[in-house]
Design a protein around this motif. Structure first.
Motif, PDB file in Angstrom:
ATOM      1  N   LYS A  35       4.144 -23.489  32.583  1.00 47.89           N
ATOM      2  CA  LYS A  35       3.300 -22.586  33.365  1.00 47.89           C
ATOM      3  C   LYS A  35       2.048 -22.165  32.602  1.00 47.89           C
ATOM      4  N   GLY A  36       1.829 -22.769  31.436  1.00 44.60           N
ATOM      5  CA  GLY A  36       0.622 -22.483  30.675  1.00 44.60           C
ATOM      6  C   GLY A  36       0.664 -21.193  29.873  1.00 44.60           C
ATOM      7  N   ARG A  37       1.866 -20.655  29.652  1.00 49.32           N
ATOM      8  CA  ARG A  37       1.982 -19.443  28.856  1.00 49.32           C
ATOM      9  C   ARG A  37       2.402 -19.787  27.426  1.00 49.32           C
TER      10      ARG A  37
ATOM     11  N   LEU B  14       2.708 -24.401  24.474  1.00 48.46           N
ATOM     12  CA  LEU B  14       2.502 -23.976  25.848  1.00 48.46           C
ATOM     13  C   LEU B  14       3.695 -24.331  26.728  1.00 48.46           C
ATOM     14  N   THR B  15       4.064 -23.406  27.594  1.00 44.45           N
ATOM     15  CA  THR B  15       5.108 -23.687  28.565  1.00 44.45           C
ATOM     16  C   THR B  15       4.506 -24.467  29.734  1.00 44.45           C
TER      17      THR B  15
ATOM     18  N   THR C   5       6.569 -14.276  26.478  1.00 43.80           N
ATOM     19  CA  THR C   5       5.478 -15.234  26.685  1.00 43.80           C
ATOM     20  C   THR C   5       4.245 -14.455  27.104  1.00 43.80           C
ATOM     21  N   VAL C   6       3.089 -14.894  26.619  1.00 41.26           N
ATOM     22  CA  VAL C   6       1.826 -14.224  26.918  1.00 41.26           C
ATOM     23  C   VAL C   6       0.841 -15.241  27.468  1.00 41.26           C
ATOM     24  N   SER C   7      -0.124 -14.741  28.210  1.00 42.09           N
ATOM     25  CA  SER C   7      -1.117 -15.641  28.803  1.00 42.09           C
ATOM     26  C   SER C   7      -2.122 -16.131  27.776  1.00 42.09           C
ATOM     27  N   SER C   8      -2.317 -15.348  26.691  1.00 44.81           N
ATOM     28  CA  SER C   8      -3.237 -15.740  25.623  1.00 44.81           C
ATOM     29  C   SER C   8      -2.841 -14.976  24.368  1.00 44.81           C
TER      30      SER C   8
ATOM     31  N   ALA D 108      -2.776  -8.523  24.683  1.00 44.27           N
ATOM     32  CA  ALA D 108      -1.603  -9.186  25.233  1.00 44.27           C
ATOM     33  C   ALA D 108      -0.430  -9.117  24.257  1.00 44.27           C
TER      34      ALA D 108
ATOM     35  N   ARG E 164      -0.310  -4.152  29.648  1.00 42.04           N
ATOM     36  CA  ARG E 164      -1.460  -4.708  28.940  1.00 42.04           C
ATOM     37  C   ARG E 164      -2.676  -3.801  29.054  1.00 42.04           C
TER      38      ARG E 164
END
Length: 265
Positions: A254-256, A251-252, A185-188, A193, A203
Protein backbone atom coordinates in the motif's frame (compact mmCIF):
# COMPACT_ATOMS: atom_id res chain seq x y z
CA UNK A 1 38.10 32.93 14.03
CA UNK A 2 37.33 35.63 16.60
CA UNK A 3 35.27 34.20 19.48
CA UNK A 4 32.49 36.77 19.21
CA UNK A 5 32.14 36.28 15.45
CA UNK A 6 32.11 32.51 15.90
CA UNK A 7 29.30 32.71 18.47
CA UNK A 8 27.39 35.06 16.19
CA UNK A 9 27.77 32.55 13.37
CA UNK A 10 26.39 29.81 15.62
CA UNK A 11 23.38 32.00 16.43
CA UNK A 12 24.04 31.65 20.17
CA UNK A 13 22.20 34.01 22.50
CA UNK A 14 21.95 34.54 26.25
CA UNK A 15 22.87 31.56 28.41
CA UNK A 16 23.73 29.46 25.34
CA UNK A 17 26.28 32.05 24.28
CA UNK A 18 27.93 32.01 27.72
CA UNK A 19 28.01 28.22 27.69
CA UNK A 20 29.61 28.02 24.26
CA UNK A 21 32.15 30.69 25.18
CA UNK A 22 33.23 28.58 28.17
CA UNK A 23 33.52 25.49 26.00
CA UNK A 24 35.66 27.35 23.50
CA UNK A 25 37.86 28.66 26.32
CA UNK A 26 38.51 25.07 27.45
CA UNK A 27 39.42 24.04 23.92
CA UNK A 28 41.89 26.91 23.62
CA UNK A 29 43.33 26.21 27.07
CA UNK A 30 44.17 22.63 26.08
CA UNK A 31 45.67 23.78 22.79
CA UNK A 32 47.65 26.79 24.01
CA UNK A 33 48.79 25.51 27.42
CA UNK A 34 49.07 21.86 26.37
CA UNK A 35 47.12 20.63 29.43
CA UNK A 36 43.86 18.65 29.73
CA UNK A 37 40.88 21.00 30.08
CA UNK A 38 37.32 19.91 30.88
CA UNK A 39 33.95 21.61 30.66
CA UNK A 40 31.31 21.27 33.34
CA UNK A 41 28.65 18.61 32.86
CA UNK A 42 26.43 19.30 29.87
CA UNK A 43 22.93 18.09 29.05
CA UNK A 44 22.52 16.12 25.80
CA UNK A 45 21.18 19.25 24.07
CA UNK A 46 24.12 21.31 25.32
CA UNK A 47 26.56 18.63 24.15
CA UNK A 48 25.05 18.70 20.67
CA UNK A 49 25.19 22.49 20.57
CA UNK A 50 28.80 22.52 21.77
CA UNK A 51 29.93 19.94 19.23
CA UNK A 52 28.22 21.85 16.43
CA UNK A 53 30.08 24.98 17.51
CA UNK A 54 33.42 23.14 17.67
CA UNK A 55 32.94 21.85 14.13
CA UNK A 56 32.18 25.39 12.96
CA UNK A 57 35.39 26.52 14.68
CA UNK A 58 37.36 23.86 12.79
CA UNK A 59 38.17 21.86 15.95
CA UNK A 60 38.36 18.17 15.14
CA UNK A 61 36.28 15.69 17.13
CA UNK A 62 39.58 13.91 17.85
CA UNK A 63 40.66 16.92 19.94
CA UNK A 64 38.32 15.98 22.78
CA UNK A 65 36.47 13.07 24.38
CA UNK A 66 33.03 12.86 25.94
CA UNK A 67 33.02 11.50 29.51
CA UNK A 68 30.06 10.85 31.77
CA UNK A 69 31.43 8.42 34.33
CA UNK A 70 30.00 5.31 32.64
CA UNK A 71 28.93 4.10 29.21
CA UNK A 72 25.67 5.62 27.96
CA UNK A 73 25.67 8.43 30.53
CA UNK A 74 23.20 11.14 29.54
CA UNK A 75 24.92 14.10 31.16
CA UNK A 76 28.59 14.32 30.21
CA UNK A 77 31.52 16.70 29.97
CA UNK A 78 33.95 17.35 27.16
CA UNK A 79 37.62 16.82 28.01
CA UNK A 80 39.95 18.55 25.57
CA UNK A 81 43.21 16.73 24.97
CA UNK A 82 46.74 18.15 24.91
CA UNK A 83 49.01 16.65 22.25
CA UNK A 84 50.62 14.26 24.77
CA UNK A 85 47.33 12.62 25.82
CA UNK A 86 45.62 9.95 23.73
CA UNK A 87 41.87 9.51 23.82
CA UNK A 88 42.32 5.95 25.11
CA UNK A 89 44.06 7.31 28.22
CA UNK A 90 41.75 10.28 28.78
CA UNK A 91 39.77 8.74 31.64
CA UNK A 92 42.92 8.91 33.75
CA UNK A 93 42.64 12.72 33.53
CA UNK A 94 38.89 12.85 34.15
CA UNK A 95 37.64 15.28 36.81
CA UNK A 96 34.62 13.03 37.47
CA UNK A 97 34.25 11.28 40.82
CA UNK A 98 31.54 8.79 41.78
CA UNK A 99 29.64 8.99 45.06
CA UNK A 100 27.09 6.63 46.59
CA UNK A 101 24.38 7.90 48.93
CA UNK A 102 22.82 5.01 50.88
CA UNK A 103 19.46 5.18 52.65
CA UNK A 104 16.74 2.92 54.00
CA UNK A 105 14.69 1.32 51.24
CA UNK A 106 11.42 2.24 52.96
CA UNK A 107 12.27 5.94 52.47
CA UNK A 108 11.49 5.49 48.74
CA UNK A 109 13.62 8.43 47.60
CA UNK A 110 13.45 9.65 44.01
CA UNK A 111 15.73 11.49 41.60
CA UNK A 112 13.88 14.71 42.50
CA UNK A 113 14.63 14.22 46.21
CA UNK A 114 18.36 13.99 45.58
CA UNK A 115 18.52 16.84 43.10
CA UNK A 116 16.48 19.09 45.38
CA UNK A 117 18.72 18.31 48.34
CA UNK A 118 21.85 19.14 46.36
CA UNK A 119 20.40 22.35 44.97
CA UNK A 120 19.48 23.32 48.52
CA UNK A 121 23.16 22.97 49.44
CA UNK A 122 24.12 25.41 46.72
CA UNK A 123 25.43 22.82 44.24
CA UNK A 124 24.62 23.99 40.71
CA UNK A 125 23.41 21.47 38.13
CA UNK A 126 26.53 21.90 35.99
CA UNK A 127 28.63 20.24 38.71
CA UNK A 128 26.46 17.11 38.70
CA UNK A 129 26.25 14.34 36.15
CA UNK A 130 23.70 11.54 36.12
CA UNK A 131 21.97 10.48 39.33
CA UNK A 132 21.30 6.73 39.30
CA UNK A 133 18.64 5.83 41.85
CA UNK A 134 18.27 2.28 43.19
CA UNK A 135 15.91 1.00 45.93
CA UNK A 136 18.34 1.77 48.77
CA UNK A 137 21.05 3.96 47.24
CA UNK A 138 21.80 6.59 44.63
CA UNK A 139 25.04 6.77 42.67
CA UNK A 140 26.10 10.21 41.48
CA UNK A 141 28.68 11.51 39.05
CA UNK A 142 30.11 14.80 40.36
CA UNK A 143 33.02 17.07 39.53
CA UNK A 144 36.06 16.80 41.77
CA UNK A 145 35.60 20.45 42.76
CA UNK A 146 32.50 19.55 44.82
CA UNK A 147 33.16 15.89 45.72
CA UNK A 148 34.99 16.47 49.00
CA UNK A 149 32.40 18.99 50.18
CA UNK A 150 29.60 16.50 49.54
CA UNK A 151 31.47 13.68 51.27
CA UNK A 152 31.83 15.85 54.36
CA UNK A 153 28.52 17.72 54.42
CA UNK A 154 25.77 15.92 52.52
CA UNK A 155 23.79 13.77 54.92
CA UNK A 156 20.09 14.18 54.14
CA UNK A 157 17.67 14.08 51.22
CA UNK A 158 14.08 14.90 52.04
CA UNK A 159 13.61 13.54 55.57
CA UNK A 160 15.96 10.60 54.97
CA UNK A 161 19.40 10.25 56.44
CA UNK A 162 22.18 9.48 53.97
CA UNK A 163 25.46 7.64 54.29
CA UNK A 164 27.65 9.08 51.53
CA UNK A 165 30.90 7.48 50.36
CA UNK A 166 33.12 7.49 47.29
CA UNK A 167 33.11 4.47 44.99
CA UNK A 168 35.03 3.33 41.94
CA UNK A 169 33.30 3.78 38.56
CA UNK A 170 33.29 0.02 38.07
CA UNK A 171 31.08 -0.39 41.14
CA UNK A 172 28.23 1.82 39.95
CA UNK A 173 24.69 0.49 40.25
CA UNK A 174 23.26 1.25 36.82
CA UNK A 175 19.48 0.73 36.74
CA UNK A 176 18.04 -1.20 33.84
CA UNK A 177 16.62 1.10 31.20
CA UNK A 178 12.89 0.54 30.80
CA UNK A 179 11.64 0.85 27.26
CA UNK A 180 8.82 -0.29 25.01
CA UNK A 181 9.03 -1.19 21.32
CA UNK A 182 6.26 0.04 19.05
CA UNK A 183 5.74 -1.01 15.45
CA UNK A 184 3.66 0.95 12.98
CA UNK A 185 3.47 1.98 9.35
CA UNK A 186 3.74 5.61 8.26
CA UNK A 187 3.07 7.37 4.99
CA UNK A 188 6.51 9.03 5.06
CA UNK A 189 9.53 9.51 7.31
CA UNK A 190 8.52 13.06 8.17
CA UNK A 191 9.16 14.01 11.77
CA UNK A 192 5.47 14.60 12.50
CA UNK A 193 4.51 11.18 11.16
CA UNK A 194 7.14 9.40 13.24
CA UNK A 195 6.28 11.47 16.34
CA UNK A 196 2.65 10.42 15.99
CA UNK A 197 3.82 6.83 16.54
CA UNK A 198 6.46 7.57 19.15
CA UNK A 199 4.25 9.80 21.29
CA UNK A 200 0.94 8.08 20.51
CA UNK A 201 -0.90 11.12 19.24
CA UNK A 202 -2.62 12.32 16.10
CA UNK A 203 -0.33 13.54 13.36
CA UNK A 204 -1.84 17.04 13.48
CA UNK A 205 -1.15 17.25 17.20
CA UNK A 206 2.41 16.03 16.59
CA UNK A 207 2.93 18.74 13.97
CA UNK A 208 1.66 21.41 16.39
CA UNK A 209 3.96 20.10 19.11
CA UNK A 210 6.95 20.35 16.76
CA UNK A 211 6.05 23.86 15.62
CA UNK A 212 5.79 24.96 19.27
CA UNK A 213 9.53 24.36 19.72
CA UNK A 214 9.14 21.57 22.29
CA UNK A 215 10.63 18.80 20.12
CA UNK A 216 14.31 17.99 19.72
CA UNK A 217 15.75 15.78 16.99
CA UNK A 218 19.07 14.31 18.10
CA UNK A 219 19.02 16.85 20.97
CA UNK A 220 18.69 19.82 18.62
CA UNK A 221 15.50 21.87 18.51
CA UNK A 222 13.51 21.21 15.36
CA UNK A 223 10.39 23.19 14.48
CA UNK A 224 9.83 21.71 11.01
CA UNK A 225 7.21 18.92 10.90
CA UNK A 226 8.42 17.87 7.44
CA UNK A 227 12.03 17.22 8.54
CA UNK A 228 13.08 13.75 7.39
CA UNK A 229 14.28 11.32 10.05
CA UNK A 230 16.54 8.28 9.74
CA UNK A 231 17.19 5.05 11.60
CA UNK A 232 19.16 5.76 14.77
CA UNK A 233 17.68 9.24 15.27
CA UNK A 234 16.49 10.16 18.77
CA UNK A 235 13.43 12.35 19.26
CA UNK A 236 12.48 13.95 22.56
CA UNK A 237 9.77 16.36 23.67
CA UNK A 238 9.32 18.16 26.95
CA UNK A 239 6.52 16.47 28.84
CA UNK A 240 6.34 13.47 26.47
CA UNK A 241 9.65 11.65 26.95
CA UNK A 242 11.88 10.36 24.17
CA UNK A 243 12.12 7.57 21.62
CA UNK A 244 14.60 6.22 19.10
CA UNK A 245 13.73 5.24 15.54
CA UNK A 246 15.43 1.85 15.51
CA UNK A 247 14.27 0.25 12.28
CA UNK A 248 12.85 1.23 8.90
CA UNK A 249 11.39 -1.47 6.65
CA UNK A 250 10.68 -1.66 2.94
CA UNK A 251 7.57 -0.23 1.33
CA UNK A 252 4.39 -2.22 1.83
CA UNK A 253 2.01 -3.02 -1.05
CA UNK A 254 0.00 0.00 0.00
CA UNK A 255 3.05 2.26 -0.23
CA UNK A 256 3.51 2.71 3.51
CA UNK A 257 6.76 2.43 5.46
CA UNK A 258 7.05 0.02 8.42
CA UNK A 259 8.95 1.52 11.38
CA UNK A 260 9.98 0.39 14.83
CA UNK A 261 10.53 2.88 17.64
CA UNK A 262 12.01 2.27 21.09
CA UNK A 263 10.21 4.43 23.64
CA UNK A 264 12.02 5.15 26.90
CA UNK A 265 10.00 5.25 30.11
Amino acid sequence: MDKSKLLDQCGALGDDRLLLARVLDRARQASERNVPAATDFLSPAQQAMAMDMLRTAGISDTAYVRLGGYDDAERALLLFLPDWLDAADAEGQSPIRCLRAQFRADEKLTHRDFLGSLMGMGIIREKLGDILVSPDSADLMVLDTVADFLLQSWNTAGRARLNVSEIEPGHLHIPEVRCEERRDTVSSLRLDAVCATGFRMARGKAAALIESGRVQLNWRECTKPDRQVSAGDTVSARGFGKFELTEIGGLTKKGRIPITVKCYQ
